[in-house]
Structures are given as structure tokens and as C-alpha cells.
Design a protein around this motif. Sequence first.
Motif, PDB file in Angstrom:
ATOM      1  N   PHE A  44     -23.058  22.659  27.143  1.00  0.00           N
ATOM      2  CA  PHE A  44     -23.807  23.045  25.948  1.00  0.00           C
ATOM      3  C   PHE A  44     -24.008  21.778  25.129  1.00  0.00           C
ATOM      4  CE2 PHE A  44     -21.454  26.675  27.467  1.00  0.00           C
ATOM      5  CZ  PHE A  44     -22.369  27.714  27.386  1.00  0.00           C
ATOM      6  N   SER A  45     -25.267  21.371  24.993  1.00  0.00           N
ATOM      7  CA  SER A  45     -25.504  20.059  24.389  1.00  0.00           C
ATOM      8  C   SER A  45     -26.805  20.006  23.598  1.00  0.00           C
ATOM      9  CB  SER A  45     -25.514  18.981  25.472  1.00  0.00           C
ATOM     10  OG  SER A  45     -26.504  19.249  26.426  1.00  0.00           O
ATOM     11  N   PHE A  80     -28.381  23.463  22.914  1.00  0.00           N
ATOM     12  CA  PHE A  80     -27.708  23.728  21.647  1.00  0.00           C
ATOM     13  C   PHE A  80     -28.208  22.694  20.637  1.00  0.00           C
ATOM     14  CE2 PHE A  80     -24.389  24.213  18.516  1.00  0.00           C
ATOM     15  CZ  PHE A  80     -24.032  25.544  18.621  1.00  0.00           C
ATOM     16  N   PRO A  81     -29.500  22.794  20.260  1.00  0.00           N
ATOM     17  CA  PRO A  81     -30.095  21.769  19.391  1.00  0.00           C
ATOM     18  C   PRO A  81     -29.429  21.724  18.015  1.00  0.00           C
ATOM     19  CG  PRO A  81     -31.567  23.664  19.593  1.00  0.00           C
ATOM     20  CD  PRO A  81     -30.467  23.872  20.583  1.00  0.00           C
ATOM     21  N   ALA A 163     -24.622  31.066  22.720  1.00  0.00           N
ATOM     22  CA  ALA A 163     -23.561  30.097  23.025  1.00  0.00           C
ATOM     23  C   ALA A 163     -22.454  30.166  21.973  1.00  0.00           C
ATOM     24  CB  ALA A 163     -24.137  28.687  23.092  1.00  0.00           C
ATOM     25  N   GLN A 164     -22.851  30.299  20.714  1.00  0.00           N
ATOM     26  CA  GLN A 164     -21.858  30.422  19.646  1.00  0.00           C
ATOM     27  C   GLN A 164     -21.058  31.714  19.791  1.00  0.00           C
ATOM     28  OE1 GLN A 164     -24.860  29.601  16.488  1.00  0.00           O
ATOM     29  NE2 GLN A 164     -23.310  28.274  15.596  1.00  0.00           N
ATOM     30  N   THR A 172     -21.016  19.708  20.010  1.00  0.00           N
ATOM     31  CA  THR A 172     -21.568  19.288  21.304  1.00  0.00           C
ATOM     32  C   THR A 172     -21.000  17.934  21.698  1.00  0.00           C
ATOM     33  OG1 THR A 172     -23.471  18.302  20.165  1.00  0.00           O
ATOM     34  CG2 THR A 172     -23.721  20.551  20.998  1.00  0.00           C
ATOM     35  N   PRO A 173     -20.801  17.706  23.005  1.00  0.00           N
ATOM     36  CA  PRO A 173     -20.976  18.699  24.071  1.00  0.00           C
ATOM     37  C   PRO A 173     -19.759  19.623  24.180  1.00  0.00           C
ATOM     38  CG  PRO A 173     -20.230  16.631  25.024  1.00  0.00           C
ATOM     39  CD  PRO A 173     -20.395  16.381  23.548  1.00  0.00           C
ATOM     40  N   THR A 174     -20.010  20.881  24.503  1.00  0.00           N
ATOM     41  CA  THR A 174     -18.949  21.812  24.883  1.00  0.00           C
ATOM     42  C   THR A 174     -19.147  22.095  26.361  1.00  0.00           C
ATOM     43  OG1 THR A 174     -18.715  22.794  22.687  1.00  0.00           O
ATOM     44  CG2 THR A 174     -17.997  24.135  24.554  1.00  0.00           C
ATOM     45  N   ILE A 175     -18.091  21.930  27.138  1.00  0.00           N
ATOM     46  CA  ILE A 175     -18.203  21.985  28.604  1.00  0.00           C
ATOM     47  C   ILE A 175     -17.309  23.084  29.161  1.00  0.00           C
ATOM     48  CG2 ILE A 175     -17.908  20.639  30.741  1.00  0.00           C
ATOM     49  CD1 ILE A 175     -17.894  18.183  28.441  1.00  0.00           C
TER      50      ILE A 175
END
Length: 199
Positions: A44-45, A80-81, A163-164, A172-175
Motif C-alpha cells: 500500500f503506497s 494509497f495517495p 485499505a484503511q 506508507t508503505p504498508t506491506i
Amino acid sequence: SLKLIMLKIIKNILLISLFFIFANCDQATQTKNNSNSILVVKVFSSLTCPHCADFHGAVYKKLESEYINTGKVKFEHHAFPLNLAALNAEKILQCTTDTKANMDFLTEMYKKQSVWASGSDIKVINKSIKKISKEFNLTEDQMNKCLADQKLEENILNERIEAQKNYKVKSTPTIYLDEKKYEGKRDYKSFKKEIDKLL
């Protein structure tokens, strides 16, 4: 509707945060995958996030060579802007429908992030994004249509909301490796070690 109001609020926040420091861009019991299924790497980035660019640059090409091309791992980029520049870049990224071209384009966007993401205003940023996009056979008309596409924008902002909600993404990033959050170092050696434990 409430959903449309939420999307408008998020877009306004992205617009306001366009030229602020990306404060949310970083925050610093995995289980064995006993089946023969492919391990899914979800990232998620935000395309304007320097930490996202660093992670992608450190791991993607090696991951592609060693695990993706051999069918062991599937890599997923999730939008995930964090600001309007990232939203517009994501819209143009999603103009490319071919998976390989899309990933090559993503890699190039991260590689040249310092060039296109530092424009003086959103028009300059859009122009810089388009310049990179032309290397991937996107026409000016295609890119303008994607930038003006409200449905595409809603899809991207909805992806951020989901995503949240589902992955508790706050930075970000969440991996994630399958459905487990990766909390380790973001160099390839550490990432590879965690993948090998799960395969």
C-alpha cells in the motif's frame, strides 16, 4: 450520498496536502504457508512517498527475478495517495492495462519521483508525469481522459478507504505478505528471509 461526501473530503485533504512534507509517509507472528498457493505481496503506497520509492527500488527487481517470474510470489501495488500529485500519477498509471507495462511504469515513476513530484504546481506535475508516461506508449488524449475520469478517481479513493478499513493502513508503505503485516527492515535480504519463511 455519504460515500460521495467521504470521497470529496478525501480529495480535498489530498489537495491541501499537495505541498506539505509527507508526514504520513513512513512509520516505522507470521505464519507458515503450508499450501502450494502463491504468496501475495501487497504494498500500500503513495507514488509521491520517498520511502515507498526506496522500498520498491530495493526489492522489486530482485523479487521479480527470483520469485515473481518463477511463480512463487504475486506482487500487488495498492494505491494509497497522500496528495493530489499522487492521485493524478495513480490515474495515469492505471491508464496502462498491460500488467508488465504497468509494473515497468510504476518502477519508472518511483525511479524519477524526485523529478516529477517536485513541480511548482499541479499543472507542472501533470506535465512531468505525462512526459514519463509517453515512454510507455500512452498518448496525450489517453492521459487526459484518465485524469478527467471521475469513476477512476472514485475507484482509487475507495481503494484508499478500504485499505484503511481492512488493513489498518495509516502510513506508507504498508506491506503485507498474504494477510500478515510485514514489520521488518525494508532491504531485500531481510524481505527475502521473511518470504522464504512463508513459502
